[in-house]
Write a protein that holds these residues in place. Structure first.
Motif, mmCIF file in Angstrom:
data_model
loop_
_atom_site.group_PDB
_atom_site.id
_atom_site.type_symbol
_atom_site.label_atom_id
_atom_site.label_comp_id
_atom_site.label_asym_id
_atom_site.label_seq_id
_atom_site.Cartn_x
_atom_site.Cartn_y
_atom_site.Cartn_z
ATOM 1 N N ARG A 16 45.026 37.794 35.932
ATOM 2 C CA ARG A 16 43.566 37.852 35.760
ATOM 3 C C ARG A 16 42.855 36.732 36.522
ATOM 4 N N SER A 19 40.975 36.745 41.859
ATOM 5 C CA SER A 19 39.736 37.498 42.086
ATOM 6 C C SER A 19 40.029 38.834 42.773
ATOM 7 N N ASN A 22 41.380 41.420 39.908
ATOM 8 C CA ASN A 22 40.578 41.715 38.712
ATOM 9 C C ASN A 22 40.248 43.194 38.572
#
Length: 250
Positions: A16, A19, A22
């Motif tokens: 998580r 970036s 995600n």
């Protein structure tokens, strides 16, 4: 460096932080009454699963059918809850077992049966990660879990699954390329935290729109499923990376 926990929850929290990844991660939380009600309101359909087990054991689906009606599916068994107090008691019991809760991805299907994908990513010592094999696991009739042993499902090539699903209208090469890209990004993200790991079995999914999702990452993946494919070349390639990978699927 202290060895990190290898639970599903720990690996999810590490992924998580990326970036890039995600968008490929279904929302996941530690199971609590508060997290359950927040997420069932948001998604209407959730998966509950133990953070430390493998092989589809203990995976439960909960679906909101109507304002006060919820369907709970455990294996092929379905129960209906019409009272919030009953469901709260059920969630409390599941929460005591160290479970996580996850947004249910609307998996692409073959003959109305959901399928997901096992993508193998490996590296040799001091070499970059590479994708060494992919297959599709099709759930058995009446099941939401795709584990072959639990659901009496079947293994097919990813190409076969794509060709026989609603995704056949999309370019298979593009979908396969995106799967590889996301799998490699996941291995590259997790690798530095688990430097002793050189083989990852990444369970991935394509939803009905062709979006790529990471379901979970297994550091001790069995190779036996790849022997069920007609083409054994992927199996032999994976074995060449690690002589001591277990073969039998558990």
């Amino acid at each position: 460096m202290t060895k990190l926990n290898t639970s599903k929850w720990t690996k999810y929290k590490l992924l998580r932080k990326s970036s890039k990844l995600n968008v490929n991660l279904p929302e996941t939380a530690w199971l609590r009454k508060s997290s359950f009600w927040r997420m069932i309101k948001k998604y209407r359909e959730l998966i509950i699963k133990p953070t430390g087990s493998y092989g589809g054991n203990g995976v439960i689906r909960i679906k909101k059918m109507a304002p006060s009606t919820y369907e709970v599916q455990d294996g092929a068994t379905k129960k209906i809850f019409t009272q919030q107090s009953q469901l709260n008691a059920y969630i409390k019991k599941q929460a005591s077992k160290n479970n996580i809760i996850q947004q249910r991805i609307p998996l692409a299907t073959v003959n109305d049966r959901p399928f997901d994908l096992r993508v193998m990513v490996q590296r040799r010592l001091k070499s970059p990660w590479e994708v060494t094999g992919k297959l599709a696991k099709v759930a058995g009739k009446g099941f939401v879990v795709t584990n072959i042993r639990l659901s009496s499902g079947k293994v097919v090539s990813v190409e076969h699954a794509l060709k026989n699903s609603a995704l056949k209208t999309m370019r298979a090469a593009d979908l396969l390329s995106q799967l590889d890209k996301v799998a490699l990004q996941a291995a590259q993200k997790l690798g530095p935290f688990y430097p002793w790991v050189r083989t990852m079995g990444i369970d991935m999914a394509l939803d009905k729109e062709g979006n790529v999702w990471i379901i979970e990452v297994n550091f001790i993946p069995m190779l036996g499923l790849f022997l069920k494919l007609k083409d054994k070349s992927m199996f032999h390639k994976m074995k060449s990376f690690r002589k001591n990978i277990p073969i039998n699927e558990s």
